[in-house]
Design a protein around this motif. Sequence first.
Motif, PDB file in Angstrom:
ATOM      1  N   ARG A   1       0.889  -0.987  -0.070  1.00 25.84           N
ATOM      2  CA  ARG A   1       0.152  -0.122  -0.108  1.00 25.84           C
ATOM      3  C   ARG A   1       0.699   1.444  -0.034  1.00 25.84           C
ATOM      4  N   ARG A   2       2.074   1.032   0.419  1.00 25.44           N
ATOM      5  CA  ARG A   2       3.001   2.180   0.334  1.00 25.44           C
ATOM      6  C   ARG A   2       3.880   2.235  -0.657  1.00 25.44           C
ATOM      7  N   ARG A   3       3.557   1.807  -1.913  1.00 27.05           N
ATOM      8  CA  ARG A   3       4.369   1.652  -3.163  1.00 27.05           C
ATOM      9  C   ARG A   3       5.751   1.179  -2.920  1.00 27.05           C
ATOM     10  N   ALA A   4       6.039   0.341  -1.945  1.00 22.92           N
ATOM     11  CA  ALA A   4       7.131  -0.319  -1.900  1.00 22.92           C
ATOM     12  C   ALA A   4       7.366  -1.612  -2.935  1.00 22.92           C
ATOM     13  N   GLN A   5       8.614  -1.859  -3.269  1.00 22.91           N
ATOM     14  CA  GLN A   5       8.690  -2.977  -4.562  1.00 22.91           C
ATOM     15  C   GLN A   5       9.852  -4.129  -3.934  1.00 22.91           C
ATOM     16  N   MET A   6       9.179  -5.004  -3.784  1.00 24.12           N
ATOM     17  CA  MET A   6      10.122  -6.386  -3.048  1.00 24.12           C
ATOM     18  C   MET A   6      11.177  -6.507  -4.138  1.00 24.12           C
ATOM     19  N   THR A   7      12.359  -6.694  -3.677  1.00 22.47           N
ATOM     20  CA  THR A   7      13.676  -7.124  -4.650  1.00 22.47           C
ATOM     21  C   THR A   7      14.033  -8.551  -4.141  1.00 22.47           C
ATOM     22  N   ASN A   8      13.776  -9.027  -2.984  1.00 21.88           N
ATOM     23  CA  ASN A   8      14.300 -10.204  -2.609  1.00 21.88           C
ATOM     24  C   ASN A   8      13.542 -10.756  -1.497  1.00 21.88           C
ATOM     25  N   MET A   9      13.347 -12.065  -1.180  1.00 20.45           N
ATOM     26  CA  MET A   9      12.896 -12.752  -0.125  1.00 20.45           C
ATOM     27  C   MET A   9      13.312 -14.446  -0.015  1.00 20.45           C
ATOM     28  N   HIS A  10      13.753 -14.447   1.111  1.00 21.17           N
ATOM     29  CA  HIS A  10      14.259 -15.803   1.326  1.00 21.17           C
ATOM     30  C   HIS A  10      13.925 -16.230   2.813  1.00 21.17           C
ATOM     31  N   GLN A  11      13.864 -17.614   3.107  1.00 20.80           N
ATOM     32  CA  GLN A  11      13.484 -18.064   4.200  1.00 20.80           C
ATOM     33  C   GLN A  11      14.918 -18.237   5.105  1.00 20.80           C
ATOM     34  N   GLY A  12      14.417 -17.942   6.274  1.00 15.80           N
ATOM     35  CA  GLY A  12      15.775 -18.149   7.348  1.00 15.80           C
ATOM     36  C   GLY A  12      15.918 -19.504   7.949  1.00 15.80           C
ATOM     37  N   GLY A  13      15.138 -20.375   7.847  1.00 17.55           N
ATOM     38  CA  GLY A  13      15.209 -21.869   8.314  1.00 17.55           C
ATOM     39  C   GLY A  13      14.712 -22.085   9.799  1.00 17.55           C
ATOM     40  N   ASP A  14      14.640 -20.761  10.353  1.00 12.96           N
ATOM     41  CA  ASP A  14      13.929 -20.875  11.859  1.00 12.96           C
ATOM     42  C   ASP A  14      12.609 -20.372  12.083  1.00 12.96           C
ATOM     43  N   GLY A  15      11.995 -20.374  10.665  1.00  8.73           N
ATOM     44  CA  GLY A  15      10.742 -19.754  10.991  1.00  8.73           C
ATOM     45  C   GLY A  15      10.589 -18.454  10.625  1.00  8.73           C
ATOM     46  N   SER A  16      11.642 -17.690  10.228  1.00  4.31           N
ATOM     47  CA  SER A  16      11.780 -16.361   9.710  1.00  4.31           C
ATOM     48  C   SER A  16      11.771 -16.251   8.490  1.00  4.31           C
ATOM     49  N   VAL A  17      11.321 -14.916   8.077  1.00  6.58           N
ATOM     50  CA  VAL A  17      11.441 -14.619   6.429  1.00  6.58           C
ATOM     51  C   VAL A  17      12.181 -13.500   6.136  1.00  6.58           C
ATOM     52  N   TYR A  18      13.044 -13.342   5.410  1.00  2.00           N
ATOM     53  CA  TYR A  18      13.964 -12.308   5.091  1.00  2.00           C
ATOM     54  C   TYR A  18      13.369 -11.466   3.919  1.00  2.00           C
ATOM     55  N   LEU A  19      12.843 -10.142   4.145  1.00  4.07           N
ATOM     56  CA  LEU A  19      12.683  -9.546   2.762  1.00  4.07           C
ATOM     57  C   LEU A  19      13.259  -8.131   2.465  1.00  4.07           C
ATOM     58  N   THR A  20      13.438  -7.872   1.413  1.00  3.55           N
ATOM     59  CA  THR A  20      14.136  -6.946   0.948  1.00  3.55           C
ATOM     60  C   THR A  20      13.209  -5.961   0.049  1.00  3.55           C
ATOM     61  N   TYR A  21      13.395  -4.752   0.090  1.00  3.90           N
ATOM     62  CA  TYR A  21      12.122  -3.658  -0.412  1.00  3.90           C
ATOM     63  C   TYR A  21      13.169  -2.676  -0.985  1.00  3.90           C
ATOM     64  N   LEU A  22      12.373  -2.102  -1.795  1.00  2.00           N
ATOM     65  CA  LEU A  22      13.024  -0.870  -2.415  1.00  2.00           C
ATOM     66  C   LEU A  22      11.736   0.096  -2.129  1.00  2.00           C
ATOM     67  N   ALA A  23      11.698   0.996  -1.282  1.00  2.00           N
ATOM     68  CA  ALA A  23      10.368   1.727  -0.804  1.00  2.00           C
ATOM     69  C   ALA A  23      10.727   3.334  -0.724  1.00  2.00           C
ATOM     70  N   PRO A  24       9.814   4.183  -1.236  1.00  2.21           N
ATOM     71  CA  PRO A  24       9.894   5.554  -0.960  1.00  2.21           C
ATOM     72  C   PRO A  24       9.970   5.860   0.441  1.00  2.21           C
TER      73      PRO A  24
ATOM     74  N   PHE B   1      -0.624   7.872  -2.064  1.00  5.65           N
ATOM     75  CA  PHE B   1      -1.038   6.863  -1.139  1.00  5.65           C
ATOM     76  C   PHE B   1      -1.435   7.261   0.405  1.00  5.65           C
ATOM     77  N   GLU B   2      -2.300   6.399   0.998  1.00  7.83           N
ATOM     78  CA  GLU B   2      -2.844   6.785   2.417  1.00  7.83           C
ATOM     79  C   GLU B   2      -1.514   6.517   3.348  1.00  7.83           C
ATOM     80  N   GLN B   3      -1.226   7.539   4.102  1.00  3.75           N
ATOM     81  CA  GLN B   3      -0.086   7.169   4.987  1.00  3.75           C
ATOM     82  C   GLN B   3      -0.538   6.823   6.390  1.00  3.75           C
ATOM     83  N   ARG B   4      -1.485   7.351   6.875  1.00  5.01           N
ATOM     84  CA  ARG B   4      -2.213   6.939   8.246  1.00  5.01           C
ATOM     85  C   ARG B   4      -3.613   6.495   7.996  1.00  5.01           C
ATOM     86  N   GLU B   5      -3.688   5.389   8.459  1.00  8.35           N
ATOM     87  CA  GLU B   5      -5.077   4.743   8.269  1.00  8.35           C
ATOM     88  C   GLU B   5      -6.293   5.309   9.166  1.00  8.35           C
TER      89      GLU B   5
END
Length: 613
Positions: free
Chosen positions: A423-446, A481-485
């Motif tokens: 909703r904040r116009r961010a674009q995902m550039t990478n995602m991978h599993q951490g192996g311990d139930g965690s997910v690592y996300l990389t975004y390019l966001a304004p 985009f809406e910054q505060r809901e």
Amino acid sequence: MIERTDLRNIAIIAHVDHGKTTLVDGLLRQARTFRDNQHVAERVMDSNDLERERGITIFAKNAAFVYKGVKVNIVDTPGHADFGGEVERVMNLVDGVLLLVDAAEGPMPQTRFVLRKALEMKHKVIVVINKVDRKDAIPEDTLNKTFDLFIELGASDDQADFPIIYCNALTQQAGPTVELSPSYEPLFEAILAHIPSPKVDPDAPTQMLVTTLTYDDYKGQMVVGRIFNGKIRKGQQIARVDEHGQVETFKLTYLFGFLGLGKVEIDTASAGDIVAVAGMDEIHIGDTLADPQDPHALPGIRVEPPTVRMTFGVNTSPFGGREGRFVTSRQIRERLNQELLHNVSLRVEDTDQADRFLVSGRGELHLAVLIETMRREGYELEVSRPEVIMIKGPAGDTLEPFEECHIEVAEAHMGTVIEMLGRRRAQMTNMHQGGDGSVYLTYLAPTRGLLGFRYQFLTATQGTGQMHSLFHGYQPYAGTFEQRELGSVVNIESGSATAYAIRNAEDRASLFIEPGTEVYEGMVVGQHVRPEDLIYNITRKKQLTNVRAARAEVLEALTPPRRMSLDECIEYLGDDELLEVTPESLRIRKRVLKAEDRAKIQKRAEKELENQS
């Protein structure tokens, strides 16, 4: 040119909480910098109260120790990108760096930011992998990720062939393998073997670059910098050369070197040394101290421009002037101008209102630390919501700052976080599993989309998510985009908040105050559960018929108020709101206090929108 084999100048760079300050503590202790009976606090380099409270390094600091006859000047640098101005200055002082990396987490975003600066300046890097005792430590994987980062950042072959030291900063042990020695001796030896000695010409005309300004109550203005050529003697005449080539001569009244955490008065210093001097009335970071007979300036310090700005102004609320010692526009202006002397990333501009100043910095945290510092000094002011600084591109199009955002989140919360960033116009550039139930996300966001996002992110992840971001560059405007809901609960009458009114509002709002809190018309007292604002009388009293009813009201069980820190208050602010900051209180308020005036403004805006359409 000669090589100063008796000297090394190094900086320590690392991500927040990777053990940087703890490592410096251990190095100073094992080099026997302190007396045996001297009481030394933990995290001695975090000398500022704010640094100790937040657990991060904000201001670059100098220290020094002597090992086997070699003096090592060591600089503890900030790990957060918002304080990049400090980092950029420090890199001009040193010839090499220790890159500290957590054995479990690996290289992180702030590591990337500071390391890039070091590699750009061709510094030699020693990689120190810390916390090898952690249960989830994977030193081999961390080493591979660090090497990949060097290659990604364009390191030369020589820089990528870095020496490696493993350590546990808490127990003050280090070694060339994960089998640690009982002391830091392997790390000391690596510093002497791999960090280059300064190559200098002590007989050339004097040149010293000013990187830090400090003030001493007895000695006046002092500057810290590195002597690049020649020598400096106490009592000599020396020239200050500014960025415009203007020359001013003064007498050098004091000369200090560094030892341990303090300064030691000395009579002379030579090229390669990091020193502090006093005697000048006016000087700026990036100026050069030079030989009066041959005054030539060194290249100045290049600092990336600010990306976020806020307005600072006189507190105009009904409670203005009650709690602060410094409340006038003149006092606020003088304090901001004083900050400009040593905070090279900051910009201050006048506005069309005499009591308002536009203050620009590298991020929300950068400006929040300034506000908190002023607050503790007794200043009272009001600040606006942070906004990003737009620029025009080569083709005349609007560009806005973007950030590379690294997120660690549990799989159960991943969908919510992806939706929020989308909703904040961010674009995902990478995602991978951490192996311990965690997910690592990389975004390019304004940057615009990340203002006010952190608290919402922590709420959505139940406090378990981690988010770090660093400036990526300017890109085309991403759109609206809406910054505060959710809207605010705005009080409509001055007085004291009552338990009765708070109890009636709890179903519709999360409140920021408790019974008895003094409030005024237009003050924000809570967050509404709907997008629109709720106009509410938080001072309304229950019609009482007897004493028993009054006592029952006091004993009513109320939900505890939501206590917000300065950072959370800044994140919460809407475009039509201001934050009232005093030494004792934080109050959010509407820019226009009266409800009917706000209604008229909204009507006019709607009418203008209709006419345009």
